[in-house]
Design a protein around this motif. Structure first.
Motif, PDB file in Angstrom:
ATOM      1  N   GLY A 267       0.823  -1.200   0.000  1.00  0.00           N
ATOM      2  CA  GLY A 267       0.000   0.000   0.000  1.00  0.00           C
ATOM      3  C   GLY A 267       0.858   1.251   0.000  1.00  0.00           C
ATOM      4  N   THR A 268       0.207   2.395  -0.025  1.00  0.00           N
ATOM      5  CA  THR A 268       0.931   3.663  -0.047  1.00  0.00           C
ATOM      6  C   THR A 268       1.657   3.942   1.265  1.00  0.00           C
ATOM      7  N   ASP A 269       1.229   3.279   2.358  1.00  0.00           N
ATOM      8  CA  ASP A 269       1.829   3.548   3.668  1.00  0.00           C
ATOM      9  C   ASP A 269       2.405   2.313   4.338  1.00  0.00           C
ATOM     10  N   GLY A 270       2.595   1.222   3.587  1.00  0.00           N
ATOM     11  CA  GLY A 270       3.154   0.029   4.208  1.00  0.00           C
ATOM     12  C   GLY A 270       2.841  -1.219   3.412  1.00  0.00           C
ATOM     13  N   ALA A 271       3.166  -2.371   4.004  1.00  0.00           N
ATOM     14  CA  ALA A 271       2.947  -3.646   3.324  1.00  0.00           C
ATOM     15  C   ALA A 271       2.737  -4.754   4.340  1.00  0.00           C
ATOM     16  N   LEU A 272       2.046  -5.816   3.916  1.00  0.00           N
ATOM     17  CA  LEU A 272       1.787  -6.984   4.747  1.00  0.00           C
ATOM     18  C   LEU A 272       2.264  -8.230   4.007  1.00  0.00           C
ATOM     19  N   PHE A 273       2.819  -9.189   4.781  1.00  0.00           N
ATOM     20  CA  PHE A 273       3.336 -10.426   4.199  1.00  0.00           C
ATOM     21  C   PHE A 273       2.865 -11.603   5.050  1.00  0.00           C
ATOM     22  N   PHE A 274       2.176 -12.573   4.411  1.00  0.00           N
ATOM     23  CA  PHE A 274       1.706 -13.766   5.130  1.00  0.00           C
ATOM     24  C   PHE A 274       2.231 -15.012   4.450  1.00  0.00           C
ATOM     25  N   PHE A 276       1.836 -19.276   4.863  1.00  0.00           N
ATOM     26  CA  PHE A 276       1.100 -20.370   5.495  1.00  0.00           C
ATOM     27  C   PHE A 276       2.004 -21.256   6.349  1.00  0.00           C
ATOM     28  N   ASP A 277       3.319 -21.265   6.075  1.00  0.00           N
ATOM     29  CA  ASP A 277       4.239 -22.046   6.906  1.00  0.00           C
ATOM     30  C   ASP A 277       4.263 -21.535   8.345  1.00  0.00           C
ATOM     31  N   LYS A 278       3.917 -20.244   8.531  1.00  0.00           N
ATOM     32  CA  LYS A 278       3.854 -19.650   9.868  1.00  0.00           C
ATOM     33  C   LYS A 278       2.508 -18.945  10.011  1.00  0.00           C
ATOM     34  N   PRO A 279       1.423 -19.722  10.146  1.00  0.00           N
ATOM     35  CA  PRO A 279       0.073 -19.142  10.115  1.00  0.00           C
ATOM     36  C   PRO A 279      -0.259 -18.246  11.292  1.00  0.00           C
ATOM     37  N   GLY A 280       0.535 -18.320  12.354  1.00  0.00           N
ATOM     38  CA  GLY A 280       0.297 -17.468  13.516  1.00  0.00           C
ATOM     39  C   GLY A 280       1.077 -16.175  13.485  1.00  0.00           C
ATOM     40  N   GLN A 281       1.745 -15.898  12.362  1.00  0.00           N
ATOM     41  CA  GLN A 281       2.556 -14.685  12.255  1.00  0.00           C
ATOM     42  C   GLN A 281       2.103 -13.833  11.070  1.00  0.00           C
ATOM     43  N   LEU A 282       2.398 -12.554  11.165  1.00  0.00           N
ATOM     44  CA  LEU A 282       2.187 -11.629  10.063  1.00  0.00           C
ATOM     45  C   LEU A 282       3.387 -10.681  10.031  1.00  0.00           C
ATOM     46  N   LYS A 283       3.950 -10.487   8.851  1.00  0.00           N
ATOM     47  CA  LYS A 283       5.021  -9.513   8.692  1.00  0.00           C
ATOM     48  C   LYS A 283       4.416  -8.195   8.228  1.00  0.00           C
ATOM     49  N   TYR A 284       4.915  -7.092   8.811  1.00  0.00           N
ATOM     50  CA  TYR A 284       4.276  -5.784   8.622  1.00  0.00           C
ATOM     51  C   TYR A 284       5.356  -4.731   8.447  1.00  0.00           C
ATOM     52  N   SER A 285       5.302  -4.036   7.323  1.00  0.00           N
ATOM     53  CA  SER A 285       6.227  -2.934   7.060  1.00  0.00           C
ATOM     54  C   SER A 285       5.435  -1.637   7.035  1.00  0.00           C
ATOM     55  N   VAL A 286       5.896  -0.642   7.776  1.00  0.00           N
ATOM     56  CA  VAL A 286       5.167   0.617   7.893  1.00  0.00           C
ATOM     57  C   VAL A 286       5.919   1.721   7.165  1.00  0.00           C
ATOM     58  N   GLY A 287       5.165   2.528   6.398  1.00  0.00           N
ATOM     59  CA  GLY A 287       5.763   3.657   5.695  1.00  0.00           C
ATOM     60  C   GLY A 287       6.725   3.213   4.605  1.00  0.00           C
ATOM     61  N   ILE A 292      10.996  -4.618   8.535  1.00  0.00           N
ATOM     62  CA  ILE A 292       9.802  -5.467   8.581  1.00  0.00           C
ATOM     63  C   ILE A 292       9.636  -6.021   9.987  1.00  0.00           C
ATOM     64  N   ARG A 293       8.503  -5.722  10.609  1.00  0.00           N
ATOM     65  CA  ARG A 293       8.185  -6.232  11.948  1.00  0.00           C
ATOM     66  C   ARG A 293       7.483  -7.572  11.813  1.00  0.00           C
ATOM     67  N   ILE A 294       7.756  -8.472  12.743  1.00  0.00           N
ATOM     68  CA  ILE A 294       7.048  -9.753  12.812  1.00  0.00           C
ATOM     69  C   ILE A 294       6.061  -9.685  13.961  1.00  0.00           C
ATOM     70  N   ILE A 295       4.778  -9.820  13.655  1.00  0.00           N
ATOM     71  CA  ILE A 295       3.718  -9.735  14.661  1.00  0.00           C
ATOM     72  C   ILE A 295       3.267 -11.142  15.028  1.00  0.00           C
ATOM     73  N   ASP A 296       3.292 -11.453  16.310  1.00  0.00           N
ATOM     74  CA  ASP A 296       2.773 -12.730  16.798  1.00  0.00           C
ATOM     75  C   ASP A 296       1.261 -12.613  16.918  1.00  0.00           C
ATOM     76  N   CYS A 297       0.531 -13.358  16.100  1.00  0.00           N
ATOM     77  CA  CYS A 297      -0.937 -13.260  16.065  1.00  0.00           C
ATOM     78  C   CYS A 297      -1.611 -14.473  16.697  1.00  0.00           C
ATOM     79  N   GLN A 298      -0.861 -15.287  17.426  1.00  0.00           N
ATOM     80  CA  GLN A 298      -1.427 -16.522  17.969  1.00  0.00           C
ATOM     81  C   GLN A 298      -2.723 -16.320  18.753  1.00  0.00           C
ATOM     82  N   PRO A 299      -2.843 -15.269  19.577  1.00  0.00           N
ATOM     83  CA  PRO A 299      -4.075 -15.145  20.362  1.00  0.00           C
ATOM     84  C   PRO A 299      -5.262 -14.613  19.568  1.00  0.00           C
TER      85      PRO A 299
END
Length: 359
Positions: A267-274, A276-287, A292-299
């Motif tokens: 997107g114009t302000d960041g990006a997301l990367f998923f 399936f090998d790590k379904p509980g995680q999401l990679k997130y780039s801002v601006g 690239i931040r790795i977000i633990d989404c398990q809960p």
């Protein structure tokens, strides 16, 4: 506690998966409802009876009409071959049953449109099993996207890859059936990836494709040589109504890969990367940062109080949450998602992709 009597139609792998998912809900969610495995309906009397006993069903039948005419049954769960989805779902809706149907919803877009209209007209809850929506990483991605977390979506890339048809000696099976009978990778894997793209990024405006069949003839289990009249791989280019463009690749001939699903959204302000090998995680780039931040989404399974944080979710976990969302919609009398209308959009895209395809 509200009990819902469920009839599962089809005793194969997906029938087993749906039965397990429905019965597992009380272990994961402290909710006001539960599924009762009332009837298993299959083609072979002895096999169906044996499976019914194993899975804990109260009844085993081989007559679909007896299922939809049974007033005790609240929900019809369809796990049969693709060409049977339309007539069975239609009969169930007209009988006033709620319907949970495996993907793809139908063989044609016109059939899917009719089922979507019927589900609205008869005020029954109808959901399609697009279980890949329900990975923690993708659920969190949806939250970020809906909140404008990466700005306006500019482009995307998605792949769903298997190697199951690379072996030329693999016998002809339902996956190789003609497109008119619901065969082909676009119906099988393509329905999943196209649903994810529209769910996360927005409705499609146009689609073009290149399709490939690796082996035009395969031998069936009886040794007879049959023509393969369906696609083994598809490479798609999409334009969305919001102006975003992207690619989607689905393949059963991706040598060396067993089950790869990846999607990235820019997107114009960041990006997301998923992945399936790590379904509980999401990679997130801002601006515009390369960080690239790795977000633990398990809960991120709402309402669940079991295996929810430290443990990685397995393949069946998304199916359980998908079934939970369906029964929650039935219980709360709310619109289901993914709905039959969502599945009809996917069916239209598949038909357009094939119509515009180069071989």
């Amino acid at each position: 506690m509200k009990n819902y009597n469920i009839a599962v139609i089809g005793g194969g792998f997906m029938g087993q998966t749906h039965s397990f998912s429905a019965q597992s809900i009380p272990f994961f969610y402290n909710c006001g409802f539960r599924a009762v495995l009332h009837t298993l309906c299959g083609r072979n009397p002895q096999k169906t009876e044996k499976q019914a006993r194993r899975y804990g069903f109260l009844n085993a039948v081989c007559d679909f009409d007896s299922v939809i005419s049974n007033p005790e049954i609240d929900i019809v769960d369809i796990c049969t071959p693709n060409p049977l989805h339309y007539p069975q779902a239609k009969a169930a809706i007209l009988a006033g049953k709620h319907v949970y149907c495996d993907k793809p919803l139908c063989v044609t877009a016109s059939q899917a449109d009719e089922l979507a209209e019927l589900s609205e007209k008869h005020s029954v809850c109808c959901q399609v099993t697009f279980q890949h929506r329900f990975w923690p990483g993708l659920m969190h991605a949806k939250e970020i996207l809906d909140a404008g977390g990466i700005g306006n979506i500019t482009n995307f890339r998605a792949v769903f890859l298997h190697a199951s048809l690379v072996d030329k000696n693999r016998p002809y099976a339902w996956r190789n059936a003609p497109v008119s009978e619901g065969g082909g990778v676009l119906n099988d894997l393509g329905s999943h990836i196209l649903d994810l793209i529209m769910y996360l990024c927005g409705d499609a405006e146009d689609i073009n494709a290149m399709i490939k069949t690796l082996y035009p003839i395969r031998r069936d289990e009886n040794g007879e040589m049959l023509d393969v009249l369906s696609d083994d791989a598809a490479y798609m280019l999409l334009k969305l109504k919001n102006g975003a463009c992207g690619t989607a690749e689905v393949s059963k001939i991706a040598t060396g890969l067993s089950d790869v699903l990846k999607i990235e959204i820019h997107g114009t302000d960041g990006a997301l990367f998923f992945d399936f090998d790590k379904p509980g995680q999401l990679k997130y780039s801002v601006g515009n940062s390369n960080e690239i931040r790795i977000i633990d989404c398990q809960p991120k399974y709402p309402g669940s109080d079991f295996l929810n944080s430290a443990q990685k979710p397995g393949w069946a976990r998304a199916h359980i949450h998908s079934y939970y969302t369906f029964l929650s919609s039935v219980f709360n009398k709310t619109a289901p998602s993914p709905s039959f209308a969502d599945a009809a959009k996917v069916q239209h895209l598949i038909e357009t992709a094939r119509k515009n395809a180069e071989c």
